[in-house]
Design a protein around this motif. Structure first.
Motif, mmCIF file in Angstrom:
data_model
loop_
_atom_site.group_PDB
_atom_site.id
_atom_site.type_symbol
_atom_site.label_atom_id
_atom_site.label_comp_id
_atom_site.label_asym_id
_atom_site.label_seq_id
_atom_site.Cartn_x
_atom_site.Cartn_y
_atom_site.Cartn_z
ATOM 1 N N SER A 383 0.822 -1.217 0.000
ATOM 2 C CA SER A 383 0.000 0.000 0.000
ATOM 3 C C SER A 383 0.855 1.265 0.000
ATOM 4 O O SER A 383 0.338 2.359 0.238
ATOM 5 C CB SER A 383 -0.909 0.004 1.242
ATOM 6 N N HIS A 384 2.146 1.117 -0.283
ATOM 7 C CA HIS A 384 3.061 2.250 -0.174
ATOM 8 C C HIS A 384 3.485 2.755 -1.555
ATOM 9 O O HIS A 384 3.738 1.949 -2.466
ATOM 10 C CB HIS A 384 4.299 1.857 0.628
ATOM 11 N N PHE A 385 3.573 4.061 -1.680
ATOM 12 C CA PHE A 385 4.105 4.679 -2.893
ATOM 13 C C PHE A 385 5.552 5.061 -2.619
ATOM 14 O O PHE A 385 5.835 5.892 -1.751
ATOM 15 C CB PHE A 385 3.303 5.926 -3.271
ATOM 16 N N LEU A 386 6.479 4.430 -3.328
ATOM 17 C CA LEU A 386 7.907 4.653 -3.107
ATOM 18 C C LEU A 386 8.495 5.426 -4.277
ATOM 19 O O LEU A 386 8.264 5.074 -5.442
ATOM 20 C CB LEU A 386 8.634 3.311 -2.951
ATOM 21 N N ARG A 387 9.253 6.441 -3.962
ATOM 22 C CA ARG A 387 9.805 7.299 -5.007
ATOM 23 C C ARG A 387 11.130 6.770 -5.543
ATOM 24 O O ARG A 387 11.859 6.035 -4.870
ATOM 25 C CB ARG A 387 10.003 8.716 -4.462
ATOM 26 N N LYS A 388 11.429 7.175 -6.768
ATOM 27 C CA LYS A 388 12.698 6.843 -7.399
ATOM 28 C C LYS A 388 13.847 7.265 -6.483
ATOM 29 O O LYS A 388 13.828 8.339 -5.886
ATOM 30 C CB LYS A 388 12.813 7.569 -8.740
ATOM 31 N N GLY A 389 14.860 6.393 -6.380
ATOM 32 C CA GLY A 389 16.021 6.688 -5.556
ATOM 33 C C GLY A 389 15.924 6.186 -4.129
ATOM 34 O O GLY A 389 16.915 6.232 -3.391
ATOM 35 N N THR A 390 14.747 5.698 -3.710
ATOM 36 C CA THR A 390 14.590 5.200 -2.341
ATOM 37 C C THR A 390 15.608 4.098 -2.052
ATOM 38 O O THR A 390 15.781 3.169 -2.843
ATOM 39 C CB THR A 390 13.166 4.656 -2.119
ATOM 40 N N PHE A 391 16.290 4.207 -0.934
ATOM 41 C CA PHE A 391 17.294 3.233 -0.491
ATOM 42 C C PHE A 391 16.576 2.043 0.131
ATOM 43 O O PHE A 391 15.711 2.209 1.000
ATOM 44 C CB PHE A 391 18.222 3.900 0.527
ATOM 45 N N VAL A 392 16.914 0.839 -0.305
ATOM 46 C CA VAL A 392 16.185 -0.368 0.099
ATOM 47 C C VAL A 392 17.154 -1.396 0.669
ATOM 48 O O VAL A 392 18.206 -1.675 0.088
ATOM 49 C CB VAL A 392 15.431 -0.975 -1.102
ATOM 50 N N ILE A 393 16.787 -1.966 1.814
ATOM 51 C CA ILE A 393 17.546 -3.079 2.405
ATOM 52 C C ILE A 393 16.760 -4.363 2.168
ATOM 53 O O ILE A 393 15.696 -4.566 2.778
ATOM 54 C CB ILE A 393 17.755 -2.878 3.912
ATOM 55 N N PRO A 394 17.247 -5.251 1.285
ATOM 56 C CA PRO A 394 16.565 -6.539 1.075
ATOM 57 C C PRO A 394 17.079 -7.551 2.097
ATOM 58 O O PRO A 394 18.144 -8.135 1.945
ATOM 59 C CB PRO A 394 16.996 -6.919 -0.350
ATOM 60 N N LEU A 395 16.346 -7.779 3.146
ATOM 61 C CA LEU A 395 16.792 -8.599 4.271
ATOM 62 C C LEU A 395 16.703 -10.088 3.901
ATOM 63 O O LEU A 395 15.743 -10.779 4.239
ATOM 64 C CB LEU A 395 15.953 -8.273 5.497
ATOM 65 N N LEU A 396 17.725 -10.564 3.187
ATOM 66 C CA LEU A 396 17.689 -11.919 2.647
ATOM 67 C C LEU A 396 17.559 -12.974 3.735
ATOM 68 O O LEU A 396 16.899 -14.009 3.542
ATOM 69 C CB LEU A 396 18.950 -12.185 1.815
ATOM 70 N N VAL A 397 18.191 -12.741 4.877
ATOM 71 C CA VAL A 397 18.114 -13.726 5.959
ATOM 72 C C VAL A 397 16.674 -13.934 6.415
ATOM 73 O O VAL A 397 16.316 -15.024 6.884
ATOM 74 C CB VAL A 397 19.004 -13.290 7.149
ATOM 75 N N SER A 398 15.815 -12.926 6.244
ATOM 76 C CA SER A 398 14.420 -13.062 6.683
ATOM 77 C C SER A 398 13.660 -14.065 5.831
ATOM 78 O O SER A 398 12.709 -14.695 6.313
ATOM 79 C CB SER A 398 13.717 -11.703 6.659
ATOM 80 N N ALA A 399 14.040 -14.217 4.563
ATOM 81 C CA ALA A 399 13.431 -15.263 3.735
ATOM 82 C C ALA A 399 13.895 -16.635 4.210
ATOM 83 O O ALA A 399 13.112 -17.595 4.262
ATOM 84 C CB ALA A 399 13.785 -15.061 2.267
ATOM 85 N N HIS A 400 15.156 -16.738 4.567
ATOM 86 C CA HIS A 400 15.725 -18.018 5.012
ATOM 87 C C HIS A 400 15.207 -18.437 6.384
ATOM 88 O O HIS A 400 15.255 -19.618 6.727
ATOM 89 C CB HIS A 400 17.254 -17.923 5.039
ATOM 90 N N ARG A 401 14.728 -17.473 7.166
ATOM 91 C CA ARG A 401 14.181 -17.793 8.493
ATOM 92 C C ARG A 401 12.666 -17.639 8.530
ATOM 93 O O ARG A 401 12.081 -17.511 9.605
ATOM 94 C CB ARG A 401 14.843 -16.896 9.553
ATOM 95 N N ASP A 402 12.045 -17.642 7.375
ATOM 96 C CA ASP A 402 10.597 -17.434 7.283
ATOM 97 C C ASP A 402 9.865 -18.733 7.636
ATOM 98 O O ASP A 402 9.967 -19.729 6.919
ATOM 99 C CB ASP A 402 10.241 -16.991 5.862
ATOM 100 N N PRO A 403 9.114 -18.743 8.744
ATOM 101 C CA PRO A 403 8.442 -19.984 9.167
ATOM 102 C C PRO A 403 7.330 -20.425 8.229
ATOM 103 O O PRO A 403 6.895 -21.572 8.297
ATOM 104 C CB PRO A 403 7.881 -19.632 10.551
ATOM 105 N N THR A 404 6.875 -19.535 7.340
ATOM 106 C CA THR A 404 5.853 -19.943 6.372
ATOM 107 C C THR A 404 6.471 -20.687 5.194
ATOM 108 O O THR A 404 5.751 -21.278 4.388
ATOM 109 C CB THR A 404 5.068 -18.728 5.841
ATOM 110 N N GLN A 405 7.802 -20.653 5.083
ATOM 111 C CA GLN A 405 8.480 -21.259 3.939
ATOM 112 C C GLN A 405 9.333 -22.468 4.318
ATOM 113 O O GLN A 405 9.571 -23.340 3.487
ATOM 114 C CB GLN A 405 9.371 -20.210 3.253
ATOM 115 N N PHE A 406 9.822 -22.507 5.558
ATOM 116 C CA PHE A 406 10.674 -23.615 5.999
ATOM 117 C C PHE A 406 10.108 -24.210 7.280
ATOM 118 O O PHE A 406 9.710 -23.488 8.193
ATOM 119 C CB PHE A 406 12.112 -23.127 6.225
ATOM 120 N N LYS A 407 10.100 -25.539 7.344
ATOM 121 C CA LYS A 407 9.448 -26.208 8.469
ATOM 122 C C LYS A 407 10.247 -26.101 9.766
ATOM 123 O O LYS A 407 9.683 -26.229 10.859
ATOM 124 C CB LYS A 407 9.190 -27.677 8.113
#
Length: 495
Positions: A383-407
């Motif tokens: 629901s967010h409008f993000l402007r060009k140039g916005t600095f983004v942190i893709p927290l990859l470890v959060s996918a690896h520790r996601d309980p909906t994806q790994f048992k």
């Protein structure tokens, strides 16, 4: 009495100033379209909430309150954090073009000035990436020839291991040398002896930089570079190390200029020099001396440190869980035996081993925060409008520790990648090389090296620790840019 009165008068003013700051930040967030997040303090931003040295863990904790897309302030700079598999997928995969920019990191910016592949943007990045992919393919990456090259290097590594069987040792340098020799054969056209003092020095520079950039000093420099430039500390060593690496790479390029035959490239550097010759009359060309130095450094560093760290961490995990190592060895014995060297075709017939290697990479998340992104255009996310140039942190470890994806996300468990029949089962939430347009250039090479080096070692040796498995600590020694494993001693016994 006067001091008390002054304090009484100043305290409301201070609270008023902080309230004004908080209101200004909220207003700025709304104007920029930034997602909500914890209220920052003046100058410091959210640093008091972001425990230094455990940034990845704290960001995941903040996500439980603020949602999978939220804003934190790193000093004066806002950063949008993507937490959890679905948020990362929605941004980096489903809107790959919009999230394909590279966010600036001060520690790299000071050295690269936005040059090379890893930290360039726009037309320069696209041109260099396409060129590098083609050149690496020409010299065997993704083909049978690079597999043979890795197997040859694995044989050299096993020879070094054989010479110290029974003696406790730190495997870092030998693994660094073996992994780095593979990319050196592609970039420089040669490998280096394991005892070469110049090359050992360069590998130590890589390791030292990775460690410092993953420390509290590295984190602090990326947030307050102008201030840290004046403060004594180990962060200054990063740039001395970078300069020493630059000198080495420049010397290699000069040697290539003297010995090369035009349009008869022997390696990546020759290919780049040929392209420079073709475009020397083009004032807009991206093929310049400085670009060659930085691109070579990117390939050299990227092709060494993260893969070597993964292998080192993997061996430590096998010491912690000897029953897993034994099961891998039993599968290797049944499928390959102990005389023939493993090859990439074996991977499909080694489901448990393949699952273990994926679980090692998932569990350690060698680059937990990934490398920062920047939006290349205005876009909507959730629901967010993000402007060009916005600095983004893709927290990859959060996918690896996601309980909906790994048992079993919080523990090392190879069944995270096995189905009910014991067959290997991939998972889209597995993203150690980052998804989308900024996926690691050498992802395929790294996968091949991790498989071939790991299986070659376990095929020939039993791994013994100098301490009991229960006392082995898997907690990273440093965690920031990368998760650096604690130092450990390994003892090998021939099988």
């Amino acid at each position: 009495m006067e001091g008390t009165m002054a304090t009484v008068l100043l305290l409301p003013l201070l609270l008023l100033a902080l309230s004004w700051w908080a209101w200004g930040v909220r207003r700025a967030q709304m104007q920029r379209g930034l997602p909500p997040g914890p209220t920052p303090f003046p100058v410091l931003g959210n640093l008091l909430q972001l425990q230094s040295g455990h940034l990845d863990r704290v960001l995941m904790e903040l996500s439980s309150r603020w949602g999978p897309v939220f804003t934190v302030w790193l000093g004066p700079r806002p950063a949008v954090v993507l937490c959890g598999y679905t948020a990362l997928r929605d941004a980096l995969v489903l809107q790959a073009d919009a999230f394909s920019g590279r966010g600036s990191m001060a520690v790299f910016e000071r050295f690269t000035h936005g040059n090379g592949i890893a930290f360039s943007n726009g037309p320069r990045w696209r041109t260099l990436r396409n060129f590098a992919l083609g050149a690496l393919k020409e010299f065997g990456v993704g083909r049978r020839s690079i597999e043979e090259r890795i197997q040859e290097e694995a044989s050299c590594l096993l020879g070094e291991f054989q010479a110290i069987v029974g003696t406790p040792f730190d495997p870092r340098r030998l693994l660094d040398n073996a992994v780095s020799n593979v990319i050196c054969s592609v970039v420089f056209g040669k490998r280096y002896d394991y005892g070469d003092p110049e090359f050992l020095r360069l590998l130590d520079l890589f390791s030292d930089n990775f460690r410092i950039m993953s420390s509290k000093w590295g984190e602090a420099y990326n947030i307050f570079p102008s201030f840290l430039d004046w403060i004594p500390g180990p962060h200054h060593r990063i740039f001395r190390n970078f300069q020493e690496l630059r000198v080495f790479i420049s010397e290699q390029i000069q040697q290539h200029r003297q010995l090369r035959q035009a349009r008869e490239p022997r390696d990546f550097i020759d290919c780049f020099l040929d392209q420079m010759d073709e475009e020397q009359q083009d004032p807009e060309s991206h093929f310049q001396d400085e670009t060659l130095v930085m691109t070579t450094h990117n390939l050299f560093f990227g092709g060494t440190e993260t893969t070597s760290t993964t292998l080192r961490y993997g061996l430590l995990i096998m010491l912690k869980y000897p029953e897993v190592a034994a099961k891998v060895q039993a599968e290797l014995d049944a499928v390959i035996g102990r005389t023939r060297a493993p090859n990439l075709e074996d991977r499909a017939r080694l489901p448990y081993t393949n699952a273990v290697l994926h679980e090692i990479q998932r569990f350690i998340s060698v680059l937990p925060l990934g490398l920062p992104r920047a939006l290349t255009r205005d876009t909507h996310l959730r629901s967010h409008f993000l402007r060009k140039g916005t600095f983004v942190i893709p927290l990859l470890v959060s996918a690896h520790r996601d309980p909906t994806q790994f048992k079993d996300p919080d523990h090392f468990n190879p069944t995270n990648f096995l189905d009910d029949r014991g067959e290997f089962q991939n998972n889209d939430a597995f993203m150690p090389f980052a998804p989308g347009k900024r996926m690691c250039l050498g992802a395929g090479l790294a996968r091949s090296e991790i498989f071939l080096f790991f299986t070659a070692i376990l095929q020939k040796f039993c791994l013994l620790s100098t301490e009991s498995p229960a006392s082995i600590n898997l907690t990273p020694q440093c965690t920031g840019l990368g998760n650096v494993p604690p130092a450990f001693q390994l003892r090998l016994v021939a099988r």
